[in-house]
Design an enzyme around this catalytic site. Structure first.
Site, mmCIF file in Angstrom:
data_model
loop_
_atom_site.group_PDB
_atom_site.id
_atom_site.type_symbol
_atom_site.label_atom_id
_atom_site.label_comp_id
_atom_site.label_asym_id
_atom_site.label_seq_id
_atom_site.Cartn_x
_atom_site.Cartn_y
_atom_site.Cartn_z
ATOM 1 N N ARG A 74 -8.166 10.118 102.370
ATOM 2 C CA ARG A 74 -8.598 9.956 100.982
ATOM 3 C C ARG A 74 -9.303 8.595 100.939
ATOM 4 O O ARG A 74 -8.663 7.568 100.773
ATOM 5 C CB ARG A 74 -7.404 10.000 100.035
ATOM 6 N N ASP A 105 -11.280 19.734 94.768
ATOM 7 C CA ASP A 105 -12.370 19.483 93.806
ATOM 8 C C ASP A 105 -12.868 18.042 93.835
ATOM 9 O O ASP A 105 -14.061 17.802 93.703
ATOM 10 C CB ASP A 105 -11.996 19.946 92.382
ATOM 11 N N SER A 150 -7.472 23.883 99.970
ATOM 12 C CA SER A 150 -6.377 23.261 99.217
ATOM 13 C C SER A 150 -5.225 24.240 99.135
ATOM 14 O O SER A 150 -5.448 25.439 98.966
ATOM 15 C CB SER A 150 -6.844 22.917 97.802
ATOM 16 N N ILE A 151 -4.000 23.745 99.238
ATOM 17 C CA ILE A 151 -2.873 24.675 99.094
ATOM 18 C C ILE A 151 -2.644 25.027 97.627
ATOM 19 O O ILE A 151 -1.938 25.974 97.317
ATOM 20 C CB ILE A 151 -1.563 24.098 99.681
ATOM 21 N N ASP A 152 -3.239 24.251 96.706
ATOM 22 C CA ASP A 152 -2.883 24.375 95.286
ATOM 23 C C ASP A 152 -3.465 25.618 94.587
ATOM 24 O O ASP A 152 -2.975 26.006 93.543
ATOM 25 C CB ASP A 152 -3.353 23.120 94.520
ATOM 26 N N VAL A 285 6.462 20.180 103.972
ATOM 27 C CA VAL A 285 6.595 21.387 104.817
ATOM 28 C C VAL A 285 5.699 22.494 104.264
ATOM 29 O O VAL A 285 5.267 23.381 104.987
ATOM 30 C CB VAL A 285 8.035 21.938 104.930
HETATM 31 O O1 F6P Z 1 -3.476 18.904 96.777
HETATM 32 C C1 F6P Z 1 -2.546 19.211 97.744
HETATM 33 C C2 F6P Z 1 -1.247 18.483 97.537
HETATM 34 O O2 F6P Z 1 -0.345 18.875 98.547
HETATM 35 C C3 F6P Z 1 -0.617 18.664 96.151
HETATM 36 O O3 F6P Z 1 0.053 19.883 96.017
HETATM 37 C C4 F6P Z 1 0.272 17.446 96.088
HETATM 38 O O4 F6P Z 1 0.461 17.062 94.748
HETATM 39 C C5 F6P Z 1 -0.517 16.400 96.830
HETATM 40 O O5 F6P Z 1 -1.445 17.085 97.642
HETATM 41 C C6 F6P Z 1 0.316 15.475 97.681
HETATM 42 O O6 F6P Z 1 -0.530 14.487 98.179
HETATM 43 P P1 F6P Z 1 -0.158 13.515 99.390
HETATM 44 O O7 F6P Z 1 -0.136 14.330 100.643
HETATM 45 O O8 F6P Z 1 -1.242 12.511 99.397
HETATM 46 O O9 F6P Z 1 1.202 12.967 99.104
#
Ligand code: F6P
Length: 366
Positions: A74, A105, A150-152, A285
């Site tokens: 990031r 996004d 994205s997993i979301d 996980v």
């Molecule tokens: O966007 C994917 C995601 O796993 C979200 O579900 C979660 O809120 C976030 O990323 C966690 O981010 P990080 O891996 O930076 O802690």
């Protein structure tokens, strides 16, 4: 010879490797040079060895690998204009003017901004003396193509994002494990799942595991009322002989006054009901492990189409996002999809759930 770069950005998701593999091999098939950008936008800023020309065999065996083998980050620096200018210079140095980004996004919005700024960034690089006008002349436009990794499953206009079904599978497996111990002790478990501002993972996992109650951002849990409803539902299920209670809470769950509903809040209510209750926060996980078949084929078909979209792009075409709608791979304007995704968040905040759900639907994208 057309030179295309591919990168993964933002949180990793299962299937990203399949997407990179498909881009590399399709690109080579069409006679292009394909570069992998290592470490996401960070790698674009660093250039040099972070931009690696890929051979067909470099991606052998990648379909079944979890995470992203080319790394992700990031990057804060890419959010700055100087960072994007440096990235433009690195791409030009390698002769690359097309970038396929697999990310969420935020990453895709960054990519589109990069494309829009590209002509002025190139002008500045010439003014700074980094390149001559003749050197930059072949690089008038940057082509951007987006793949949603994205997993979301939170992107408007596409039925599933690369990684969402793998994560869902993992969550269900974990909830099954939890159910076994919960039944043994007649306990209640509150399971918190990821998804950021989107309840898709929680909702689908709840349905697939037969959870007793689900909290998602897209449903108004009325403050002061959900507690009674939760107790009523759990008592009813208990009275029918159910030994365990499973409650799934999306990490982004909110009540109607926009207060977060945490797993501990839910636990307190179940304890008050007299249930021996434990909290499990599944955490990362949910993002690891190999991709399920759905994500592998989705990433492969979309990766193939991403290369085709690069080859068909004109300076006038808006940057496309490769999606899937009713089992067909589709293209839509990236900015539109990102804009609608943003509106979903706004609608959820306004507790306008019908609007939020409809904005996730592809028919709203021209
Ligand atoms: O966007 C994917 C995601 O796993 C979200 O579900 C979660 O809120 C976030 O990323 C966690 O981010 P990080 O891996 O930076 O802690």
């Amino acid at each position: 010879k057309k030179k295309i770069a591919v990168m993964t950005s933002g949180g990793d998701s299962p299937g990203m490797n399949a997407a990179v593999r498909a881009v590399v091999r399709t690109g080579i098939h069409y006679g292009c040079d394909v570069y992998a950008v290592y470490e996401g936008y960070e790698g674009l800023l660093r250039g040099g060895e972070y931009l690696k020309k890929m051979a067909w065999e470099d991606v052998r065996g990648w379909l079944s690998e979890g995470g992203t083998l080319i790394g992700t980050a990031r990057s804060m620096d890419f959010k700055q204009r100087w960072g994007r200018k440096q990235a433009a210079g690195n791409l030009i140095s390698e002769g690359i003017d097309a970038l396929i980004v697999c990310g969420g996004d935020g990453s895709l919005t960054g990519a589109d901004l990069f494309r829009h700024e590209w002509p002025s960034l190139v002008e500045e690089l010439v003014a700074d003396g980094k390149f001559t006008q003749a050197q930059v002349d072949p690089f008038k436009h940057l082509t951007i193509v987006g793949l949603v990794g994205s997993i979301d499953n939170d992107m408007s206009g596409t039925d599933s994002t690369i990684g969402a079904y793998s994560s869902l599978e993992r969550i269900c497996e974990m909830v099954d494990y939890i159910d076994a111990t919960a039944k043994s002790h007649s306990r209640a478990f509150v399971v918190e799942v990821m998804g950021r501002h989107c309840g898709w993972l929680a909702l689908m996992a709840g349905i697939a595991t037969g959870a007793d109650y689900i909290f998602i951002p897209e449903r108004a849990s009325v403050k002061g009322k959900w507690e009674d409803e939760l107790k009523e539902v759990c008592s009813r299920h208990k009275s029918k002989g159910r030994r365990n209670i499973t409650v799934i809470v999306a990490e982004g769950a909110l009540d109607n006054e926009l207060n977060a509903i945490s797993a501990d809040d839910v636990k307190d209510v179940l304890v008050d009901l007299g249930l021996d209750t434990r909290v499990t926060i599944l955490g990362h996980v949910q993002r690891g492990g190999t991709a399920v078949a759905h994500d592998r084929w989705l990433a492969t078909l979309q990766g193939v189409d991403a290369v085709k979209a690069v080859l068909e792009a004109t300076p006038e075409t808006p940057s496309p996002l490769i999606g899937i709608n009713e089992n067909k791979i589709i293209r839509m304007p990236l900015v539109e999809s990102v804009k609608l995704t943003g509106s979903v968040a706004t609608a959820i905040e306004a507790r306008d759930f019908d609007k939020a759900i409809s904005l996730r639907d592809p028919e709203f994208i021209e």
